[in-house]
Design a protein around this motif. Structure first.
Motif, PDB file in Angstrom:
ATOM      1  N   GLY A   1       7.838 -22.583  26.462  1.00  0.00           N
ATOM      2  CA  GLY A   1       7.192 -22.771  27.734  1.00  0.00           C
ATOM      3  C   GLY A   1       5.720 -23.072  27.545  1.00  0.00           C
ATOM      4  N   THR A   2       5.039 -23.233  28.638  1.00  0.00           N
ATOM      5  CA  THR A   2       3.612 -23.540  28.616  1.00  0.00           C
ATOM      6  C   THR A   2       2.857 -22.457  29.362  1.00  0.00           C
ATOM      7  N   VAL A   3       1.687 -22.080  28.826  1.00  0.00           N
ATOM      8  CA  VAL A   3       0.847 -21.070  29.459  1.00  0.00           C
ATOM      9  C   VAL A   3      -0.238 -21.784  30.259  1.00  0.00           C
ATOM     10  N   LYS A  30      -1.587 -23.847  18.951  1.00  0.00           N
ATOM     11  CA  LYS A  30      -1.274 -25.086  18.243  1.00  0.00           C
ATOM     12  C   LYS A  30      -1.467 -24.975  16.730  1.00  0.00           C
ATOM     13  N   ASP A  31      -2.228 -23.960  16.281  1.00  0.00           N
ATOM     14  CA  ASP A  31      -2.444 -23.755  14.837  1.00  0.00           C
ATOM     15  C   ASP A  31      -1.418 -22.800  14.234  1.00  0.00           C
ATOM     16  N   GLY A  32      -0.476 -22.302  15.072  1.00  0.00           N
ATOM     17  CA  GLY A  32       0.562 -21.409  14.575  1.00  0.00           C
ATOM     18  C   GLY A  32       0.196 -19.936  14.620  1.00  0.00           C
ATOM     19  N   ASN A  33      -0.961 -19.593  15.189  1.00  0.00           N
ATOM     20  CA  ASN A  33      -1.370 -18.193  15.303  1.00  0.00           C
ATOM     21  C   ASN A  33      -0.574 -17.529  16.421  1.00  0.00           C
ATOM     22  N   LYS A  34       0.068 -16.400  16.105  1.00  0.00           N
ATOM     23  CA  LYS A  34       0.919 -15.723  17.083  1.00  0.00           C
ATOM     24  C   LYS A  34       0.167 -14.587  17.755  1.00  0.00           C
ATOM     25  N   GLY A  35       0.435 -14.438  19.065  1.00  0.00           N
ATOM     26  CA  GLY A  35      -0.131 -13.346  19.837  1.00  0.00           C
ATOM     27  C   GLY A  35       0.874 -12.221  19.964  1.00  0.00           C
ATOM     28  N   THR A  36       0.617 -11.324  20.893  1.00  0.00           N
ATOM     29  CA  THR A  36       1.479 -10.170  21.119  1.00  0.00           C
ATOM     30  C   THR A  36       2.706 -10.577  21.933  1.00  0.00           C
ATOM     31  N   ALA A  37       3.876 -10.204  21.447  1.00  0.00           N
ATOM     32  CA  ALA A  37       5.127 -10.520  22.141  1.00  0.00           C
ATOM     33  C   ALA A  37       5.208  -9.728  23.437  1.00  0.00           C
TER      34      ALA A  37
END
Length: 86
Positions: A1-3, A30-37
């Protein structure tokens, strides 16, 4: 999805879901850095309008009916046997 800029997001599942089914989303930039699920339960609320139904195609012509076959001749009736003397 899109934020969105407001932080709200939407997800389009790849399969049907059920009411209150948990779905987990992990934001990734876009750089592949993941946030909190985040896990949310599915809410079967309002959906978008259904698109208009297209026109029905023309019905083809019905094929011709074949002729009925000829009726065979009735077989000859045999002679009645002779009656004996009384």
């Amino acid at each position: 999805g899109t934020v969105g800029e407001d932080g709200k997001y939407s997800i389009t599942p790849s399969r049907p879901t059920t009411e209150d089914e948990p779905i987990t989303a992990t934001p990734t930039d876009k750089d592949g850095n993941k946030g909190t699920a985040t896990t949310e339960n599915v809410k079967n609320g309002a959906t978008g309008d259904t698109g208009a139904t297209g026109n029905t195609g023309a019905t083809g012509d019905t094929g011709a009916t074949g002729n009925t076959g000829a009726t065979g001749d009735t077989g000859a009736t045999g002679n009645t046997g002779a009656t004996g003397d009384t």
